[in-house]
Design a protein around this motif. Structure first.
Motif, PDB file in Angstrom:
ATOM      1  N   LYS A  44      33.778  24.004  49.416  1.00  0.00           N
ATOM      2  CA  LYS A  44      32.890  23.493  48.951  1.00  0.00           C
ATOM      3  C   LYS A  44      31.630  23.052  49.786  1.00  0.00           C
ATOM      4  CE  LYS A  44      35.563  20.754  46.154  1.00  0.00           C
ATOM      5  NZ  LYS A  44      36.179  19.676  45.511  1.00  0.00           N
ATOM      6  N   ASN A  45      31.804  22.256  50.986  1.00  0.00           N
ATOM      7  CA  ASN A  45      30.725  22.109  51.572  1.00  0.00           C
ATOM      8  C   ASN A  45      29.946  23.112  52.575  1.00  0.00           C
ATOM      9  OD1 ASN A  45      31.289  19.420  51.035  1.00  0.00           O
ATOM     10  ND2 ASN A  45      32.822  19.168  52.485  1.00  0.00           N
ATOM     11  N   ASP A  46      30.265  24.234  52.426  1.00  0.00           N
ATOM     12  CA  ASP A  46      29.470  25.390  52.936  1.00  0.00           C
ATOM     13  C   ASP A  46      29.994  25.646  54.354  1.00  0.00           C
ATOM     14  OD1 ASP A  46      28.381  27.629  52.210  1.00  0.00           O
ATOM     15  OD2 ASP A  46      26.317  26.793  52.043  1.00  0.00           O
ATOM     16  N   GLN A  47      31.181  25.212  54.681  1.00  0.00           N
ATOM     17  CA  GLN A  47      31.831  25.376  56.088  1.00  0.00           C
ATOM     18  C   GLN A  47      32.853  26.305  56.344  1.00  0.00           C
ATOM     19  OE1 GLN A  47      33.316  21.461  56.958  1.00  0.00           O
ATOM     20  NE2 GLN A  47      30.994  20.612  57.362  1.00  0.00           N
ATOM     21  N   PHE A  48      32.670  27.058  55.229  1.00  0.00           N
ATOM     22  CA  PHE A  48      33.999  28.470  55.364  1.00  0.00           C
ATOM     23  C   PHE A  48      33.008  29.529  55.748  1.00  0.00           C
ATOM     24  CE2 PHE A  48      36.771  31.564  53.329  1.00  0.00           C
ATOM     25  CZ  PHE A  48      37.909  31.021  53.883  1.00  0.00           C
ATOM     26  N   THR A  49      33.170  29.979  57.165  1.00  0.00           N
ATOM     27  CA  THR A  49      32.216  30.728  57.448  1.00  0.00           C
ATOM     28  C   THR A  49      32.763  32.379  57.169  1.00  0.00           C
ATOM     29  OG1 THR A  49      33.533  31.233  59.572  1.00  0.00           O
ATOM     30  CG2 THR A  49      31.680  29.264  59.592  1.00  0.00           C
ATOM     31  N   GLU A  50      31.916  33.432  57.583  1.00  0.00           N
ATOM     32  CA  GLU A  50      32.393  34.774  57.450  1.00  0.00           C
ATOM     33  C   GLU A  50      33.499  34.897  58.125  1.00  0.00           C
ATOM     34  OE1 GLU A  50      31.587  38.266  55.465  1.00  0.00           O
ATOM     35  OE2 GLU A  50      30.640  36.349  55.050  1.00  0.00           O
ATOM     36  N   LYS A  51      33.348  34.552  59.230  1.00  0.00           N
ATOM     37  CA  LYS A  51      34.643  34.684  60.196  1.00  0.00           C
ATOM     38  C   LYS A  51      35.887  34.204  59.862  1.00  0.00           C
ATOM     39  CE  LYS A  51      36.334  34.262  64.959  1.00  0.00           C
ATOM     40  NZ  LYS A  51      36.097  33.667  66.311  1.00  0.00           N
ATOM     41  N   ASP A  52      35.924  33.158  58.982  1.00  0.00           N
ATOM     42  CA  ASP A  52      36.778  32.514  58.301  1.00  0.00           C
ATOM     43  C   ASP A  52      37.500  33.317  57.274  1.00  0.00           C
ATOM     44  OD1 ASP A  52      36.865  30.117  60.023  1.00  0.00           O
ATOM     45  OD2 ASP A  52      35.523  29.275  58.755  1.00  0.00           O
ATOM     46  N   ARG A  53      36.489  34.130  56.428  1.00  0.00           N
ATOM     47  CA  ARG A  53      36.796  34.845  55.336  1.00  0.00           C
ATOM     48  C   ARG A  53      37.568  35.967  56.037  1.00  0.00           C
ATOM     49  NH1 ARG A  53      32.035  32.705  53.988  1.00  0.00           N
ATOM     50  NH2 ARG A  53      31.590  31.846  51.810  1.00  0.00           N
ATOM     51  N   PHE A  54      37.060  36.534  56.884  1.00  0.00           N
ATOM     52  CA  PHE A  54      37.731  37.832  57.705  1.00  0.00           C
ATOM     53  C   PHE A  54      39.116  37.656  58.277  1.00  0.00           C
ATOM     54  CE2 PHE A  54      38.392  39.738  61.700  1.00  0.00           C
ATOM     55  CZ  PHE A  54      38.676  41.019  61.341  1.00  0.00           C
ATOM     56  N   VAL A  55      39.205  36.333  58.870  1.00  0.00           N
ATOM     57  CA  VAL A  55      40.597  36.311  59.400  1.00  0.00           C
ATOM     58  C   VAL A  55      41.552  35.924  58.299  1.00  0.00           C
ATOM     59  CG1 VAL A  55      42.001  34.280  60.400  1.00  0.00           C
ATOM     60  CG2 VAL A  55      39.799  35.067  61.358  1.00  0.00           C
ATOM     61  N   TYR A  56      41.240  35.268  56.962  1.00  0.00           N
ATOM     62  CA  TYR A  56      42.072  35.014  55.978  1.00  0.00           C
ATOM     63  C   TYR A  56      42.183  36.523  55.202  1.00  0.00           C
ATOM     64  CZ  TYR A  56      42.299  29.968  56.014  1.00  0.00           C
ATOM     65  OH  TYR A  56      42.698  28.708  56.168  1.00  0.00           O
TER      66      TYR A  56
END
Length: 154
Positions: free
Chosen positions: A14-26
């Motif tokens: 929600k706070n736009d702290q979920f980065t592209e790298k986080d998406r990739f890792v998940y």
């Protein structure tokens, strides 16, 4: 990375702290666990296992792992844009196109069995069982990576 705390994960998103790298890792963890789970289901129990079964299993886990990392880097890595959206949409279309290539592979494999084992069913895996599909799988990820790379700056 969150393993249990869904509320903290939702707050980051929600706070736009979920980065592209986080998406990739998940996404990568999900893909590898699915590949490993599918491989385990296909291989248990197995009659007369041999080295080719192990090579096939290893390929079925390593190719999506390495392939997904390769596609992620082709998208620009941590500075890329919409990795998962691109990965899954382009991957779907490329996979459909690659399914057509399985027809001649299966035809060649059937012909091999007819001539190599006339009237009998082979009991152990051979390179002819494993290598064509492993190569096909690797080429699939190479093409996904190529297409993602083509649009990485857009």
């Amino acid at each position: 990375m969150y393993f249990w705390n869904i509320e903290a994960l939702k707050e980051d998103i929600k706070n736009d702290q979920f980065t592209e790298k986080d998406r990739f890792v998940y996404g990568l963890i999900y893909i590898v666990l699915c590949a490993a789970g599918m491989e385990a289901m296909m291989r248990l129990p197995i009659e007369n296992p041999n080295i080719w079964d192990a090579i096939g299993s290893l390929g079925n886990i390593l190719i999506p792992l390495i392939g997904t990392i390769f596609v992620y880097r082709s998208n620009g890595g941590a500075t890329g844009t919409d990795f998962l959206g691109r990965y899954f949409s382009i991957g779907f279309v490329v996979s459909i196109r690659f399914l057509v290539l399985l027809i001649p592979i299966f035809a060649a494999l059937v012909a091999y069995y007819i001539y190599a084992f006339p009237g009998e069913e082979p009991v152990v895996s051979t390179p002819a069982d494993i290598l064509p599909f492993t190569i096909w799988y690797g080429l699939l990820f190479w093409r996904i990576s190529k297409h993602v790379s083509d649009i990485k700056n857009s």
